[in-house]
Design a protein around this motif. Sequence first.
Motif, PDB file in Angstrom:
ATOM      1  N   UNK A   1      38.260 -41.194  32.274  1.00 23.70           N
ATOM      2  CA  UNK A   1      38.889 -40.977  33.559  1.00 23.70           C
ATOM      3  C   UNK A   1      40.368 -41.343  33.506  1.00 23.70           C
ATOM      4  N   UNK A   2      40.607 -42.483  32.901  1.00 26.27           N
ATOM      5  CA  UNK A   2      41.972 -42.980  32.790  1.00 26.27           C
ATOM      6  C   UNK A   2      42.809 -42.027  31.954  1.00 26.27           C
TER       7      UNK A   2
ATOM      8  N   UNK B   1      47.363 -57.845  35.596  1.00 25.75           N
ATOM      9  CA  UNK B   1      46.743 -58.779  34.653  1.00 25.75           C
ATOM     10  C   UNK B   1      46.937 -58.196  33.255  1.00 25.75           C
ATOM     11  N   UNK B   2      47.349 -59.027  32.337  1.00 22.80           N
ATOM     12  CA  UNK B   2      47.631 -58.577  30.980  1.00 22.80           C
ATOM     13  C   UNK B   2      46.476 -58.875  30.060  1.00 22.80           C
ATOM     14  N   UNK B   3      46.238 -57.985  29.160  1.00 20.92           N
ATOM     15  CA  UNK B   3      45.224 -58.223  28.132  1.00 20.92           C
ATOM     16  C   UNK B   3      45.833 -57.869  26.791  1.00 20.92           C
ATOM     17  N   UNK B   4      45.533 -58.673  25.809  1.00 21.20           N
ATOM     18  CA  UNK B   4      45.929 -58.316  24.449  1.00 21.20           C
ATOM     19  C   UNK B   4      44.695 -57.799  23.728  1.00 21.20           C
TER      20      UNK B   4
ATOM     21  N   UNK C   1      42.443 -50.779  37.551  1.00 20.85           N
ATOM     22  CA  UNK C   1      42.808 -49.582  36.807  1.00 20.85           C
ATOM     23  C   UNK C   1      43.875 -49.953  35.776  1.00 20.85           C
ATOM     24  N   UNK C   2      43.861 -49.269  34.671  1.00 23.09           N
ATOM     25  CA  UNK C   2      44.846 -49.565  33.625  1.00 23.09           C
ATOM     26  C   UNK C   2      46.149 -48.870  33.984  1.00 23.09           C
TER      27      UNK C   2
ATOM     28  N   UNK D   1      45.075 -53.631  40.591  1.00 26.26           N
ATOM     29  CA  UNK D   1      44.054 -53.274  41.572  1.00 26.26           C
ATOM     30  C   UNK D   1      44.057 -51.761  41.789  1.00 26.26           C
ATOM     31  N   UNK D   2      42.906 -51.172  41.718  1.00 23.96           N
ATOM     32  CA  UNK D   2      42.820 -49.718  41.863  1.00 23.96           C
ATOM     33  C   UNK D   2      43.189 -49.295  43.275  1.00 23.96           C
TER      34      UNK D   2
END
Lengths: 299, 443
Positions: free
Chosen positions: B3-4, B117-120, B154-155, B192-193
């Motif tokens: 989807x993304x 929010x960050x993710x590695x 959502x990314x 946030x989506x």
Amino acid sequence: MRSLIRRPVADAAPRDPAPSRLGYRYQRLMLTPGFRSTVRIGVPIILILSIVGSWYSKPENRAEFAATIKDTKQTFQQRPQFMVQTLNLTGGDLTVMTEVAALLPSEFPVSSFDLDLEKIRADIEALDPIKSASVRVGQAGALEVRLNPRVPVALWRDGATLRLIDAEGTESGQINARADRLELPLIAGDGAEDNIDEALHLFAAAGPLIERVRGLVRMGERRWDMVLDRDQRILLPADGAVAALDRVIALNDAQDMLNRDVAVVDMRNAARPTLRMNEEAADALRRVNTTTSNNGAGN
Amino acid sequence: MGDLYDSQRAMRQMRKAAMQRGVVAILDVGTSKIACLVLRFDGPEQFRSDGVGSLAGQSQFRVIGAATTRSRGVRFGEVDAMQETERAIRTAVQAAQKMANVRVDHVIACLSGARPRSYGLDGTLNVAGGMVTEQDISQVMASCDVPDYGADREVLHAQPVNFALDHRSGLADPRGQIGNELKTDMHMLTVDATAIQNIFYCIKRCDLELAGIASSAYVSGMSSLVEDEQELGAACIDLGGGSTGISVFMKKHMIYADSVRMGGEHVTSDISMGLQIPMATAERIKTFYGGVMATGMDDREMIEIGGDTGDWEHDRRTVSRAELIGIMRPRVEEILEEVRERLDAAGFEHLPSQQIVLTGGGSQIPGLDGLASKILGQQVRLGRPLRVQGLPQAAIGPAFSSAVGLTLFAANPQDEWWDFEIPADRYPARSLKRAVKWFKDNW
């Protein structure tokens, strides 16, 4: 209780201005290039065309429009600057001028827009006696017609009629009697008018005979006969007619040939010029010959 | 994640279409103001003839319209009242269109709130001594373990930050190199989506098409950090109206982003509450007399704070500048402390260089750099956005750093996950593309 001082209403804070959805869409529409050009150019054109078209579709309007245009045109053309007042006809003799004047407008003043100078010129040049003509509207509103008439160089006898022929072989008029134009040489015969040059050369070459020359006759559309008075004829060849005539003149100078009783000098065959004498002369000669031969039978 | 892929790819396609048309709008939806810039793209380097690019390649576009309006219906960088926000966007877009005298259909937006929010992430792929192909790169990115970030998120960005091939790390582009094990590090930012959906909806209601969306913290970092700061490591603090964005850059990639849900409007509301004055007056006093470092002089500088009650005593109130600073400083400190906490949590102290750049409208408070250096560390500077062609004088201040950053983002975006080739196993099983690909690979 009503307050004594003017108090701002609670929501009197300046509202944030924002375009309405409609206004926003309208602005975006007007910024679309195609739409904008349609509105700015297309709509006025359609409007103007429809107004003009609806007005023009009525017959009375059309008639009025045509009348206005005609009026304006006439007013403009009838201005004194464009009027032709007089006629100035030069060149040519009286008969020719009378003929030409019949082709020109008879009533003056006339507007120069109504004169078709090209047509007038063509008409005038179509007349026989006119070689060329110049027609123009000149100074002080004068219609200047300058004629260049054909100069006849010979007379061409065609049966009973005598036609005037110019150097190009074109007929430029008729006369009733030979005596009217005695200075012009006379030619006759079919195809004579096409070889007028040669005829003129022959007339020029006639030299001492010119007093006696009656005319030239084209024979068989091929060659010339020179007719002298006393019904003498010089039959000239198709080629080298002038040279042959020169030989005849030389013979005449040397032996006075043409004053004798010669009917025909036949020069058609250059190697064998022939003389034909009149009957009496021939008889006399024959008689003389017989006598001589009887006398001198020993020969 | 299909989807993304789809939505982001669609946006990227739209961005390309907009570039083709040559006109694209930039929309910075902030809490205190909404800024709209209209960019015209003239192709690469049209304004210079000597072959040397000016302004680091930024001159391929030109700002032809700029407008800003007071923001309505936005709180903490998120859309709060749709109708109001839509009207505000409409106002800004209309004014910018009017200045540019062209119609814009495509808009690239940024949002500052929405709890980023960050993710590695990291992924590994065995390429077995072969040459690394594009397909391998998409495979290794697909092999990243995506954490469970929640269904309602959502990314927003997912950028490969680093590639490593066997023992060699820090590769920017491993294609064509030979090795056994390909590894990648990715930075993924989720938001946030609902916030994205809301802003998407607002923009759609304005008859515009969203051609890209970015985090405001990221784009203000792009515009206000200079090149060596981005390379060596730096944090950009974007002090906005309703939220403060934090982005950490390293090797020209964003490696961390976050936002603190406090900003200049909170300072204003503190002043308003502390001095019992309306928000508009508080805002005016803050911008005219505000500060964070009190000096002896400030005790004597009296500010008329006025009023409209008709009570003479109430309407003639004055306050000293020192009192104003006394109200503002704790709140600014609180914001900066919060930022410090976030940076500590992100491990900012391990970076080789710890440059901190303050930007955004809030960074214009006099004396802020002194206060910030006490809280955030010694290497603090105030940043202004890069200059771009055609930007009006009124829009070159630090308050416009995210708008300017967004222009750079529009002109040369960084490669994101969805810009790479789709890994082969993600093609539908019966796709013609897959068949073509099989032929290409095997013949």
